[in-house]
Design a protein around this motif. Structure first.
Motif, short mmCIF file in Angstrom:
data_model
loop_
_atom_site.label_atom_id
_atom_site.label_comp_id
_atom_site.label_asym_id
_atom_site.label_seq_id
_atom_site.Cartn_x
_atom_site.Cartn_y
_atom_site.Cartn_z
N ALA A 108 0.88 -1.19 0.04
CA ALA A 108 -0.04 0.02 0.11
C ALA A 108 0.76 1.26 -0.05
CB ALA A 108 -1.08 0.07 1.33
N ASP A 109 1.99 1.44 0.78
CA ASP A 109 2.92 2.33 0.53
C ASP A 109 3.48 2.63 -0.47
OD1 ASP A 109 2.15 2.72 3.56
OD2 ASP A 109 4.31 1.70 3.99
N GLU A 110 3.71 1.77 -1.50
CA GLU A 110 4.11 1.86 -2.75
C GLU A 110 3.20 2.39 -3.61
OE1 GLU A 110 5.96 -1.19 -5.81
OE2 GLU A 110 7.27 -1.11 -4.06
N MET A 111 1.83 2.12 -3.62
CA MET A 111 1.04 2.55 -4.20
C MET A 111 0.62 3.93 -3.87
SD MET A 111 -3.10 1.31 -4.52
CE MET A 111 -3.72 1.74 -2.79
N ASN A 112 0.57 4.58 -2.82
CA ASN A 112 0.49 5.92 -2.33
C ASN A 112 1.72 6.44 -2.97
OD1 ASN A 112 -1.63 5.05 -0.89
ND2 ASN A 112 -0.52 4.96 1.12
N LYS A 113 2.97 6.14 -2.93
CA LYS A 113 4.01 6.98 -3.52
C LYS A 113 3.77 7.07 -4.88
CE LYS A 113 7.51 5.38 -0.23
NZ LYS A 113 8.30 4.24 -0.01
N THR A 114 3.37 5.90 -5.88
CA THR A 114 3.24 5.99 -7.14
C THR A 114 2.13 6.86 -7.48
OG1 THR A 114 4.10 3.76 -7.31
CG2 THR A 114 2.91 4.35 -9.05
N PHE A 115 1.04 6.79 -6.85
CA PHE A 115 -0.02 7.77 -6.85
C PHE A 115 0.25 9.23 -6.87
CE2 PHE A 115 -4.08 9.74 -6.10
CZ PHE A 115 -5.18 9.46 -6.92
N ALA A 116 0.99 9.54 -5.71
CA ALA A 116 1.58 10.82 -5.58
C ALA A 116 2.23 11.20 -6.87
CB ALA A 116 2.35 10.99 -4.08
N LEU A 161 2.47 10.04 -9.94
CA LEU A 161 1.71 10.20 -11.29
C LEU A 161 0.60 11.34 -10.83
CD1 LEU A 161 1.15 6.54 -12.47
CD2 LEU A 161 2.29 8.29 -13.82
N SER A 162 0.45 11.83 -9.74
CA SER A 162 -0.47 12.93 -9.81
C SER A 162 0.06 14.25 -10.25
CB SER A 162 -0.88 12.87 -8.14
OG SER A 162 -1.56 11.65 -7.85
N GLU A 163 1.31 14.50 -10.50
CA GLU A 163 1.86 15.56 -10.60
C GLU A 163 1.29 16.07 -12.15
OE1 GLU A 163 6.02 17.36 -12.22
OE2 GLU A 163 6.16 15.73 -10.76
N GLY A 164 0.48 17.16 -11.88
CA GLY A 164 -0.11 17.70 -13.23
C GLY A 164 -1.32 17.09 -13.72
N ALA A 165 -1.94 15.89 -12.75
CA ALA A 165 -2.81 15.02 -13.26
C ALA A 165 -4.36 15.61 -12.63
CB ALA A 165 -2.62 13.75 -12.62
N LYS A 166 -5.18 14.93 -13.20
CA LYS A 166 -6.75 15.04 -13.09
C LYS A 166 -7.04 13.89 -11.97
CE LYS A 166 -11.64 15.47 -14.34
NZ LYS A 166 -12.30 14.81 -15.40
N ILE A 167 -7.30 14.08 -10.94
CA ILE A 167 -7.65 13.08 -9.88
C ILE A 167 -9.11 12.79 -10.13
CG2 ILE A 167 -7.53 12.24 -7.52
CD1 ILE A 167 -4.99 13.07 -7.52
N THR A 168 -9.35 11.43 -10.76
CA THR A 168 -10.80 11.29 -10.66
C THR A 168 -11.33 10.60 -9.71
OG1 THR A 168 -10.09 9.35 -12.05
CG2 THR A 168 -10.86 11.52 -13.00
N MET A 169 -10.63 9.94 -8.93
CA MET A 169 -10.96 9.47 -7.59
C MET A 169 -9.80 9.20 -6.43
SD MET A 169 -12.97 5.77 -7.08
CE MET A 169 -14.45 6.03 -7.93
N GLU A 170 -9.86 9.78 -5.52
CA GLU A 170 -8.84 9.91 -4.41
C GLU A 170 -8.69 8.48 -4.12
OE1 GLU A 170 -6.61 12.02 -3.52
OE2 GLU A 170 -7.35 14.01 -4.23
N LEU A 171 -7.47 7.90 -3.56
CA LEU A 171 -7.45 6.64 -2.92
C LEU A 171 -8.14 6.58 -1.65
CD1 LEU A 171 -3.48 6.32 -3.03
CD2 LEU A 171 -5.12 5.20 -4.28
N HIS A 172 -9.00 5.44 -1.75
CA HIS A 172 -9.82 5.14 -0.48
C HIS A 172 -10.25 3.76 -0.16
CE1 HIS A 172 -12.49 4.86 -4.00
NE2 HIS A 172 -13.38 4.36 -3.13
N ASP A 173 -10.74 3.34 0.68
CA ASP A 173 -10.96 1.83 1.04
C ASP A 173 -12.39 1.73 0.20
OD1 ASP A 173 -8.63 1.57 2.34
OD2 ASP A 173 -9.25 2.09 4.33
N THR A 174 -12.46 0.70 -0.04
CA THR A 174 -13.43 0.18 -0.90
C THR A 174 -14.46 -0.90 -0.18
OG1 THR A 174 -12.49 -1.41 -2.16
CG2 THR A 174 -12.44 0.54 -3.31
N PHE A 175 -15.55 -1.14 -0.49
CA PHE A 175 -16.27 -2.22 -0.14
C PHE A 175 -15.83 -3.55 -0.52
CE2 PHE A 175 -18.78 -0.97 -4.19
CZ PHE A 175 -18.88 -2.32 -4.60
N TRP A 176 -15.00 -3.54 -1.57
CA TRP A 176 -14.60 -5.01 -2.11
C TRP A 176 -13.13 -5.46 -1.44
CZ3 TRP A 176 -15.02 -0.88 -5.77
CH2 TRP A 176 -13.68 -0.26 -6.28
N GLY A 177 -12.86 -4.37 -0.67
CA GLY A 177 -11.68 -5.06 0.40
C GLY A 177 -10.46 -4.75 -0.25
#
Length: 145
Positions: free
Chosen positions: A94-102, A104-120
């Protein structure tokens, strides 16, 4: 020494305007594959309009080493050729995902922030500054779709 990257292979995520089920059937025949998971909006805990209940919220298709993820678009968010493909990244860490999301977010349009989902899973989406759609997923359980 550099830390080993714990991301799985990129999976193309195809979005359709209401005909994902028909497309899945076509790909099963044309590519000799199989649907390994399929959930409609009506089968999910999400609120959905009556005419949306039989549409595909998420499906997983495999043919040999080919893996596709498929859904119908959300109501009021139709896709067109070019916006109907996302690259889905699945992370073991998860930490690696957070870093990669951050990153790739440079200059990006975030369509859905990272969040916990109902599918686990922890999940998020963005369109990078070059117009490429990315999906980020980290499964909390060892369940693979």
């Amino acid at each position: 020494s550099k830390k080993k990257f714990t991301m799985e292979a990129i999976i193309p995520y195809l979005t359709f305007n209401g005909n994902a089920s028909e497309a899945l059937d076509f790909y099963c025949k044309a590519l000799s594959g199989e649907i390994v998971f399929k959930q409609t909006f009506g089968e999910s805990p999400m609120e959905s309009a009556e005419d949306q209940k039989d549409k595909i919220m998420h499906a997983s298709f495999k043919a040999g080493d080919l893996h596709l993820l498929v859904s119908d678009s959300m109501p009021g968010q139709p896709v067109t050729s070019g916006t109907n493909l996302s690259l889905s990244l699945n992370f073991e860490d998860a930490d690696e995902m957070n870093k990669t999301f951050a990153a790739l977010s440079e200059g990006a349009k975030i369509t859905m922030e990272l969040h916990d989902t109902f599918w686990g899973a922890r999940f998020g989406m963005l369109t990078d500054k070059y117009g490429i759609n990315w999906m980020f997923n980290h499964d909390y359980a060892d369940v693979k779709n």
